[in-house]
Design a protein around this motif. Structure first.
Motif, PDB file in Angstrom:
ATOM      1  N   VAL A  44      16.051 -13.376 -20.530  1.00  0.00           N
ATOM      2  CA  VAL A  44      17.327 -13.703 -21.154  1.00  0.00           C
ATOM      3  C   VAL A  44      17.763 -12.586 -22.090  1.00  0.00           C
ATOM      4  N   TRP A  45      16.809 -12.080 -22.875  1.00  0.00           N
ATOM      5  CA  TRP A  45      17.125 -11.025 -23.844  1.00  0.00           C
ATOM      6  C   TRP A  45      17.565  -9.743 -23.152  1.00  0.00           C
ATOM      7  N   ILE A  46      16.839  -9.347 -22.124  1.00  0.00           N
ATOM      8  CA  ILE A  46      17.199  -8.121 -21.395  1.00  0.00           C
ATOM      9  C   ILE A  46      18.582  -8.266 -20.764  1.00  0.00           C
ATOM     10  N   SER A  47      18.855  -9.429 -20.174  1.00  0.00           N
ATOM     11  CA  SER A  47      20.156  -9.649 -19.545  1.00  0.00           C
ATOM     12  C   SER A  47      21.282  -9.586 -20.576  1.00  0.00           C
ATOM     13  N   CYS A  48      21.081 -10.238 -21.734  1.00  0.00           N
ATOM     14  CA  CYS A  48      22.092 -10.185 -22.791  1.00  0.00           C
ATOM     15  C   CYS A  48      22.249  -8.772 -23.339  1.00  0.00           C
ATOM     16  N   ASP A  49      21.143  -8.070 -23.471  1.00  0.00           N
ATOM     17  CA  ASP A  49      21.158  -6.693 -23.965  1.00  0.00           C
ATOM     18  C   ASP A  49      22.030  -5.809 -23.083  1.00  0.00           C
ATOM     19  N   VAL A  50      21.733  -5.807 -21.792  1.00  0.00           N
ATOM     20  CA  VAL A  50      22.470  -4.963 -20.856  1.00  0.00           C
ATOM     21  C   VAL A  50      23.929  -5.411 -20.758  1.00  0.00           C
ATOM     22  N   LEU A  51      24.158  -6.723 -20.712  1.00  0.00           N
ATOM     23  CA  LEU A  51      25.518  -7.255 -20.609  1.00  0.00           C
ATOM     24  C   LEU A  51      26.374  -6.843 -21.799  1.00  0.00           C
ATOM     25  N   CYS A  52      25.899  -7.093 -23.005  1.00  0.00           N
ATOM     26  CA  CYS A  52      26.701  -6.859 -24.204  1.00  0.00           C
ATOM     27  C   CYS A  52      26.906  -5.377 -24.479  1.00  0.00           C
ATOM     28  N   CYS A  53      25.858  -4.574 -24.320  1.00  0.00           N
ATOM     29  CA  CYS A  53      25.986  -3.137 -24.583  1.00  0.00           C
ATOM     30  C   CYS A  53      26.888  -2.472 -23.553  1.00  0.00           C
ATOM     31  N   THR A  54      26.753  -2.858 -22.289  1.00  0.00           N
ATOM     32  CA  THR A  54      27.619  -2.302 -21.249  1.00  0.00           C
ATOM     33  C   THR A  54      29.069  -2.701 -21.481  1.00  0.00           C
TER      34      THR A  54
ATOM     35  N   LEU B 280      17.202   3.631 -29.404  1.00  0.00           N
ATOM     36  CA  LEU B 280      17.721   2.292 -29.147  1.00  0.00           C
ATOM     37  C   LEU B 280      18.605   1.804 -30.283  1.00  0.00           C
ATOM     38  N   TRP B 281      18.127   1.913 -31.517  1.00  0.00           N
ATOM     39  CA  TRP B 281      18.891   1.405 -32.660  1.00  0.00           C
ATOM     40  C   TRP B 281      20.089   2.294 -32.972  1.00  0.00           C
ATOM     41  N   LEU B 282      20.010   3.558 -32.629  1.00  0.00           N
ATOM     42  CA  LEU B 282      21.181   4.417 -32.754  1.00  0.00           C
ATOM     43  C   LEU B 282      22.289   3.927 -31.820  1.00  0.00           C
ATOM     44  N   GLY B 283      21.903   3.504 -30.610  1.00  0.00           N
ATOM     45  CA  GLY B 283      22.884   2.931 -29.696  1.00  0.00           C
ATOM     46  C   GLY B 283      23.442   1.615 -30.206  1.00  0.00           C
ATOM     47  N   TYR B 284      22.574   0.758 -30.745  1.00  0.00           N
ATOM     48  CA  TYR B 284      23.048  -0.497 -31.323  1.00  0.00           C
ATOM     49  C   TYR B 284      24.059  -0.261 -32.451  1.00  0.00           C
ATOM     50  N   SER B 285      23.845   0.799 -33.231  1.00  0.00           N
ATOM     51  CA  SER B 285      24.721   1.061 -34.382  1.00  0.00           C
ATOM     52  C   SER B 285      26.157   1.337 -33.963  1.00  0.00           C
ATOM     53  N   ASN B 286      26.377   1.693 -32.705  1.00  0.00           N
ATOM     54  CA  ASN B 286      27.746   1.902 -32.228  1.00  0.00           C
ATOM     55  C   ASN B 286      28.580   0.628 -32.366  1.00  0.00           C
ATOM     56  N   SER B 287      27.934  -0.541 -32.233  1.00  0.00           N
ATOM     57  CA  SER B 287      28.637  -1.805 -32.400  1.00  0.00           C
ATOM     58  C   SER B 287      29.054  -2.030 -33.847  1.00  0.00           C
ATOM     59  N   PHE B 288      28.397  -1.365 -34.787  1.00  0.00           N
ATOM     60  CA  PHE B 288      28.800  -1.427 -36.190  1.00  0.00           C
ATOM     61  C   PHE B 288      29.969  -0.487 -36.472  1.00  0.00           C
ATOM     62  N   PHE B 289      29.952   0.700 -35.858  1.00  0.00           N
ATOM     63  CA  PHE B 289      30.996   1.688 -36.129  1.00  0.00           C
ATOM     64  C   PHE B 289      32.319   1.362 -35.436  1.00  0.00           C
ATOM     65  N   ASN B 290      32.283   0.691 -34.281  1.00  0.00           N
ATOM     66  CA  ASN B 290      33.516   0.439 -33.526  1.00  0.00           C
ATOM     67  C   ASN B 290      34.609  -0.239 -34.353  1.00  0.00           C
ATOM     68  N   PRO B 291      34.339  -1.393 -34.984  1.00  0.00           N
ATOM     69  CA  PRO B 291      35.420  -2.034 -35.759  1.00  0.00           C
ATOM     70  C   PRO B 291      35.818  -1.238 -36.991  1.00  0.00           C
TER      71      PRO B 291
ATOM     72  N   VAL C 283      31.914   9.157 -31.814  1.00  0.00           N
ATOM     73  CA  VAL C 283      30.825   8.310 -32.321  1.00  0.00           C
ATOM     74  C   VAL C 283      30.114   7.614 -31.171  1.00  0.00           C
ATOM     75  N   PHE C 284      30.878   7.157 -30.183  1.00  0.00           N
ATOM     76  CA  PHE C 284      30.288   6.516 -29.004  1.00  0.00           C
ATOM     77  C   PHE C 284      29.313   7.455 -28.289  1.00  0.00           C
ATOM     78  N   VAL C 285      29.703   8.703 -28.105  1.00  0.00           N
ATOM     79  CA  VAL C 285      28.837   9.670 -27.413  1.00  0.00           C
ATOM     80  C   VAL C 285      27.596   9.961 -28.240  1.00  0.00           C
ATOM     81  N   LEU C 286      27.764  10.203 -29.545  1.00  0.00           N
ATOM     82  CA  LEU C 286      26.618  10.523 -30.400  1.00  0.00           C
ATOM     83  C   LEU C 286      25.621   9.371 -30.477  1.00  0.00           C
ATOM     84  N   CYS C 287      26.127   8.142 -30.468  1.00  0.00           N
ATOM     85  CA  CYS C 287      25.239   6.983 -30.598  1.00  0.00           C
ATOM     86  C   CYS C 287      24.455   6.707 -29.317  1.00  0.00           C
TER      87      CYS C 287
END
Length: 346
Positions: A106-116, A313-324, A282-286
């Motif tokens: 479930v976690w992997i599916s949500c991870d790939v779904l939400c990040c993509t 991994l967490w650098l990629g997650y941080s993109n969701s913080f910078f977007n808004p 920012v998207f590319v760097l993250c």
């Protein structure tokens, strides 16, 4: 998205000693790191939730391009609410998964779904800005609404296909022996998922920003100062011969058409181009460190230290913080809506 976990427990360790290894003492650096990650999770969730609340409460935001922003905020708030907390638990146990196979899938599916979905939503916003700047006459409100809804639908459809494929046998996500929970490492799936989730949208956003930059530069360079200055004319009016001579001089004023200053539309386009540029940068760097590792490691059968996988991994997650933060910083309407929202709460 999650990275491979290479921590392997010895086969001859008993269940009791294995459980004991999971609860090892933390260093001061580890405690500080985990605290910062927890703060990142909370900030990402709250900020994206605030954007969603603003869009829902302000009637003028119930149209394009705010539907694209809402879709991006939904994907990012899902990253913060469903993916990052379980990833933080995984970090607490030394990058080992102790929550079982079902929750791992479930976690992997949500991870790939939400990040993509988050990545493709950034791409959709960049495309919308590109068409509104370069084709503002043909890109009417009705056309814009229809195209934005199609892009949102395709974003979540593609993300679902990529995330759910491993559940139908395209590779394995969980290893009970090593307590590893990871994205499927099947080479064919690795190529499909990384190109579908990152490299294809990366090519699109880079091409789009190049076109936006060219269009903006062309418009600024094409502005000229046009000044019309008629020659001064002197008209003499004489009275009778014996009267003192009187002359009236009439000079035509200079008429100037100045186009040096930016119009309202040009200023709006410059802000939009700058916002898209920072959003893409920012998207590319993250995400590029993570996806380079995701593509290269399974194909070359090589590896990197686990700590660097967590950093990527967490650098990629941080993109969701910078977007808004990036989007609302360049939109005065959101700033005013935020102030009104907080003032009403008081």
């Amino acid at each position: 998205m999650t990275q491979p976990n290479v921590t392997v427990l010895s086969a001859n360790i008993s269940g009791g000693s294995e459980s004991g290894n999971l609860y090892r003492p933390f260093s001061v650096f580890s405690v500080l790191t985990l605290t910062l990650l927890a703060m990142l999770v909370m900030a990402t969730f709250v900020w994206n939730l605030l954007v969603l609340m603003t869009i829902l409460r302000v009637r003028t935001f119930h149209r394009v391009p705010h539907n694209l922003v809402a879709s991006m905020a939904i994907s990012d708030v899902m990253v913060a609410g469903l993916v990052m907390p379980l990833s933080l638990v995984r970090e607490l146990y030394g990058r080992r998964w102790i929550l079982g196979r079902a929750l791992c899938q479930v976690w992997i599916s949500c991870d790939v779904l939400c990040c993509t979905a988050s990545i493709w939503n950034v791409t959709a916003i960049a495309l919308d800005r590109y068409w509104s700047i370069t084709r503002h006459l043909e890109y009417t409100l009705k056309t814009r609404k229809r195209i934005s809804n199609v892009m949102i639908g395709l974003t979540w459809l593609l993300s679902s296909v990529i995330s759910l494929s491993p559940l139908f046998g395209w590779g394995e996500t969980y290893s009970e022996d090593s307590l590893a929970c990871q994205v499927s490492q099947a080479p064919s799936y690795t190529v499909f998922s990384t190109f579908g989730a990152f490299y294809l949208p990366l090519c699109v956003v880079l091409f789009v920003y190049w076109k936006i930059y060219k269009a903006t530069k062309f418009r600024i360079g094409s502005r000229k100062t046009n000044t019309i200055t008629p020659m001064a004319e002197v008209i003499e009016v004489k009275e009778a011969e014996r009267q003192p001579q009187m002359a009236f001089t009439v000079r035509h004023a200079t008429v100037s058409f100045q186009t040096d200053g930016e119009t309202w539309r040009e200023q709006k386009e410059r802000r939009a181009a700058l916002m898209v540029g920072i959003l893409i940068g920012v998207f590319v760097l993250c995400w590029i460190p993570f996806f380079l590792a995701e593509l290269i490691i399974p194909l070359c059968s090589c590896d990197i230290p686990p700590v660097w996988k967590s950093v990527f991994l967490w650098l990629g997650y941080s993109n969701s913080f910078f977007n808004p933060l990036i989007y609302t910083a360049f939109n005065k309407n959101y700033n005013n809506a935020f102030r009104n929202l907080f003032s009403r709460q008081r």
